[in-house]
Design a protein around this motif. Structure first.
Motif, PDB file in Angstrom:
ATOM      1  N   ALA A 487       0.628  -1.209  -0.041  1.00 11.57           N
ATOM      2  CA  ALA A 487       0.062   0.004   0.180  1.00 11.57           C
ATOM      3  C   ALA A 487       0.828   1.290  -0.130  1.00 11.57           C
ATOM      4  N   GLN A 488       1.842   1.314   0.916  1.00 14.67           N
ATOM      5  CA  GLN A 488       2.705   2.620   1.037  1.00 14.67           C
ATOM      6  C   GLN A 488       3.486   3.067  -0.251  1.00 14.67           C
ATOM      7  N   HIS A 489       3.836   1.824  -0.782  1.00 10.77           N
ATOM      8  CA  HIS A 489       4.544   2.169  -1.887  1.00 10.77           C
ATOM      9  C   HIS A 489       3.586   2.552  -3.345  1.00 10.77           C
ATOM     10  N   LEU A 490       2.405   2.130  -3.172  1.00  8.71           N
ATOM     11  CA  LEU A 490       1.317   2.520  -4.142  1.00  8.71           C
ATOM     12  C   LEU A 490       1.008   3.993  -3.941  1.00  8.71           C
ATOM     13  N   TYR A 491       0.687   4.208  -2.647  1.00  6.13           N
ATOM     14  CA  TYR A 491       0.153   5.891  -2.305  1.00  6.13           C
ATOM     15  C   TYR A 491       1.250   6.649  -2.896  1.00  6.13           C
ATOM     16  N   ARG A 492       2.497   6.227  -2.505  1.00  5.74           N
ATOM     17  CA  ARG A 492       3.789   6.905  -2.727  1.00  5.74           C
ATOM     18  C   ARG A 492       3.945   7.332  -4.218  1.00  5.74           C
TER      19      ARG A 492
END
Length: 782
Positions: A487-492
């Motif tokens: 998720a964090q990778h995607l949001y970034r």
């Protein structure tokens, strides 16, 4: 005839003498042009053949075949047709005992020749051609199941039979285009050589075993090459549809392999020819889905991608290799483009026939071929190299998009491993807007498993989302694990994509669709909170405008935030949250329509230059959202923390001006999270000029450092050994002198205030022992 038949059945050993006598009579009558007697003799032979099925019939058959051959050699069409009809009757007889010495080479050659008849009279020409096709059909029936016969599948026979059938099929298509009316063809349907040729071809291919497919397909490819039939491609597709539907399903992959190797062999042919072969491949792949694409799935895609790469090179250089005969050929850009599109379409056709696990392997394979600015891939340099890289990236991502269409997987964690997602997301940081759009569309294809994406193609703030009839399932355990990991990778990457100046309306629509689909397909409570924080960070991005975004981009970010928060508030069904969002949207409708999607994403966008003095009532407030959602059980602490993307090496490796971005993010983190920010006066005086100066300085320092490293490496690679040894010796001497100074300082203590040098216990010390001469206990020495 009755007496003769009775005699032959009573005394079968006399059959060979009867046959020899009849054939002698027939040969004499043919040479004397007594054609009535020829017909009588032939009828007698036929009736005897049909009546007698004893073991000694083989000798009689020899005489019979000699007679048929004599008739076929005749110049008279009627005799040729008579001989053919007799042969067909014979072919339909199932013999009790096989023959070891019978040869059908002459019949294959003669019937093939008849198939190509060019008689002046159209009706006679049609009759002769039909006789030839029937004769070939008879030869196939007679020989195909008899292992002791001459092998009909040998190339020497197939190279005559298959082109003869294709010739009649091809000419029929031309005749059909000239046919006067469909009503007149009803009576002549039975006399149509094309239908007969197709039936014969289907029968031939239907009997082909695994080892014979190659010999049957090769003449088809050669015929299409010789007659330039790939370019209109209609006939080629028709042929291969006949082939794919006629052969046994488990052999489908052999045909596809033949087509792929033929494509490789034609890699320097005209783009229209290659495009024709690829179109045929595409059609064949769809039919092969019912059977199998074969064990070498990746080889199929490897060949297609190799051809795509070659086509890109041809388009850039403007000609093929000069090594081919006749010198370089001039290349037409639009034809190469058409070929590339055909390859992409075919990639999608192949992928649609594969199960999910194989499709994810194919996607990994394609993604591994995309040239990206990372540690593991060396990009081509120079102007031509950059063009090649860009074209390759675009074409491969287009192929990947085709493969991902309709991709359904219950467990995204296994279907989309980290190695794939990391490479795909790193492509989202490219400067080229077309590449970024492809990445967003690919992500949308993966995440949309319930067919909702077309409902979010336009950005809007509708008051009731129930009209969209969305299909929403509860987030599964596998999806939760997937989001925890990625998720964090995607949001970034979503956040960084928003900051691009070259974004257009389609990019914002794709971002909105992606955010909406994540909320519906992969969202639990934690994901919803993070997505709201992300969208509020986008609003702040537009508000603070550290990156000096154009006016349209800032308005688009405001509008995107409004549309998404309107959607998520209705999905979460928290009344106070919905109320806050609707109040802000209503206020914008009255005072700032240029901050809503209906104003920004219209054909003629309404924009305002005065974005720096927006009132708090037309902005979504983090504190308010945190308060209303916190009361409904959401994590209010997390909601009240502003979203800041994680920093990775990816920015440095991508083509972005990442150093400036890193500095601005660090400043943002410090200004937000520092407890003593009131005391830091300089931090508040950061302006665009100071940031620009910091960027330029940092870039200059980094360039110098990189240049220095390059020179050192080059020196150690190319300098002579003596020079390197002398250089290292000088460095060692310098180091030794420095060490000696350090030893002197450590051994000789500083002078005491009284001016006398004292040892540790107060005793006067005349001289000091160097450290390297001291005796240490064994246990102290390492």
């Amino acid at each position: 005839m009755e007496k003769l038949t009775f005699y032959a059945l009573s005394a079968p050993e006399k059959l060979d003498r009867i046959g020899a006598y009849l054939s002698e009579k027939l040969i004499r009558d043919v040479s004397r042009h007594r054609y009535g007697y020829v017909c009588i003799a032939m009828e007698a032979l036929d009736q005897l053949l049909m009546a007698c099925h004893c073991q000694s019939i083989n000798l009689f058959v020899e005489s019979f075949l000699k007679m048929v051959a004599k008739l076929l050699e005749s110049e008279k069409p009627d005799l040729q047709i008579l001989g053919t009809n007799s042969f067909v009757k014979f072919a339909n007889i199932e013999e009790d005992t096989p023959s070891y010495h019978r040869s059908y080479d002459f019949f294959v050659s003669r019937f093939s020749e008849m198939c190509h008849s060019s008689h002046d009279d159209a009706d006679i020409r049609t009759k002769i051609r039909m006789s030839g096709i029937k004769g070939l059909q008879g030869v196939v029936r007679k020989t195909v199941n008899d292992e002791l016969q001459a092998n009909i599948w040998d190339p020497q026979h197939m190279d005559k039979i298959v082109p003869s059938l294709l010739f009649n099929l091809q000419h029929a298509e031309e005749a059909e285009s000239r046919s006067p009316s469909p009503l007149q063809t009803t009576e002549k349907e039975k006399e149509n050589p094309a239908e007969l040729a197709e039936r014969c071809l289907r029968e031939l291919l239907g009997r082909a075993a695994y080892g014979n497919i190659k010999n049957a397909i090769k003449p088809v490819l050669i015929h299409l090459d010789n007659h330039s039939l790939w370019e209109p491609k209609t006939f080629a597709i028709h042929c291969f549809k006949i082939i794919m539907y006629s052969i046994q399903p488990q052999h489908s992959h052999l045909v596809i392999q033949q087509l792929l190797s033929h494509l490789d062999a034609n890699s320097k042919s005209a783009a229209t020819v290659r495009a024709g072969i690829v179109e045929v491949l595409s059609e064949a792949a769809v039919i092969a889905a019912s059977g199998s694409v074969g064990p070498t799935v990746l080889e199929v895609f490897n060949t297609l991608l190799r051809q795509l790469r070659l086509s890109i090179d041809y388009a850039l250089t403007g000609s093929y290799d000069c090594a081919i005969a006749g010198g370089p050929k001039i290349i037409k850009q639009h034809e190469e483009r058409m070929f590339q599109e055909a390859i992409i379409k075919t990639t999608g056709s192949f992928a649609s026939t594969l199960p999910t696990y194989q499709r994810s392997e194919v996607m990994l394979f394609i993604m591994s071929k995309v040239p990206l600015p990372s540690l593991h891939h060396s990009l081509d340099t120079g102007k031509a190299g950059e063009n090649r890289n860009r074209l390759t990236q675009v074409m491969l991502l287009k192929s990947l998009l085709q493969v991902s269409m309709g991709f359904q997987c219950s467990n995204m964690l296994t279907a989309l491993p980290s190695s794939f997602l990391d490479r795909l997301l790193s492509a989202a940081l490219m400067e080229d807007p077309e590449i970024r759009l492809f990445v967003l569309q690919i992500l949308i294809s993966f995440i949309d498993r319930h067919g909702n994406k077309h409902k979010f193609q336009t950005i809007s703030t509708i008051s009731d989302i129930s009209v969209l009839k969305l299909k929403v399932d509860k987030c599964s355990r596998q999806d939760t694990v997937f989001m925890k990991k990625h998720a964090q990778h995607l949001y970034r990457h979503i956040y960084l994509t928003c900051k691009e100046e070259t974004n257009s309306r389609v990019h914002y629509e794709a971002l909105y669709c992606l955010l909406a689909l994540i909320s519906m397909e992969l969202a639990n409570e934690e994901v919803v909170v993070d997505l709201i924080r992300l969208v509020l960070a986008m609003q702040e991005l537009a508000q603070v405008n550290e990156d000096n975004l154009p006016l349209y981009n800032r308005c688009a970010l405001y509008a995107l935030g409004a549309a998404y928060l309107n959607l998520i508030s209705q999905l979460t069904t928290v009344p106070a949250f919905c109320q806050h969002i609707h109040e802000v949207i209503e206020m914008r409708q009255k005072e700032a329509p240029y901050l809503l999607p209906e104003g920004v994403f219209a054909e003629k966008p309404r924009l305002s230059r005065n974005l720096d003095r927006l009132g708090p009532e037309i902005l979504f407030r983090q504190s308010k959202i945190s308060e209303v959602l916190g009361g409904s059980g959401y994590n209010s602490d997390r909601l009240s923390t502003p979203y800041v993307p994680q920093l990775t090496d990816e920015d440095r490796l991508s083509k972005r001006k990442s150093i400036g971005e890193t500095i601005s993010l660090q400043v943002e983190v410090e200004s937000r999270n520092s407890p003593e920010k009131e005391e830091r006066a300089p931090a508040e005086e950061i302006t665009y000029e100071t940031l620009k100066k910091a960027i330029v300085d940092s870039v200059a320092v980094e360039e110098q450092e990189r240049e220095r490293r390059r020179q050192v490496v080059e020196k150690f690679q190319k300098a002579p050994f003596e020079e390197i040894a002398a250089h290292c010796g000088a460095r060692a001497t310098l180091l030794q002198s420095k060490l000696n100074q350090i030893f002197e300082i450590t051994i000789r203590p500083p002078p005491s205030p009284s001016g006398t040098i004292t040892a540790a216990y107060g005793q006067p010390q005349g001289h000091s022992i160097p450290v390297y001469e001291m005796k240490f206990p064994d246990l102290c020495v390492y």
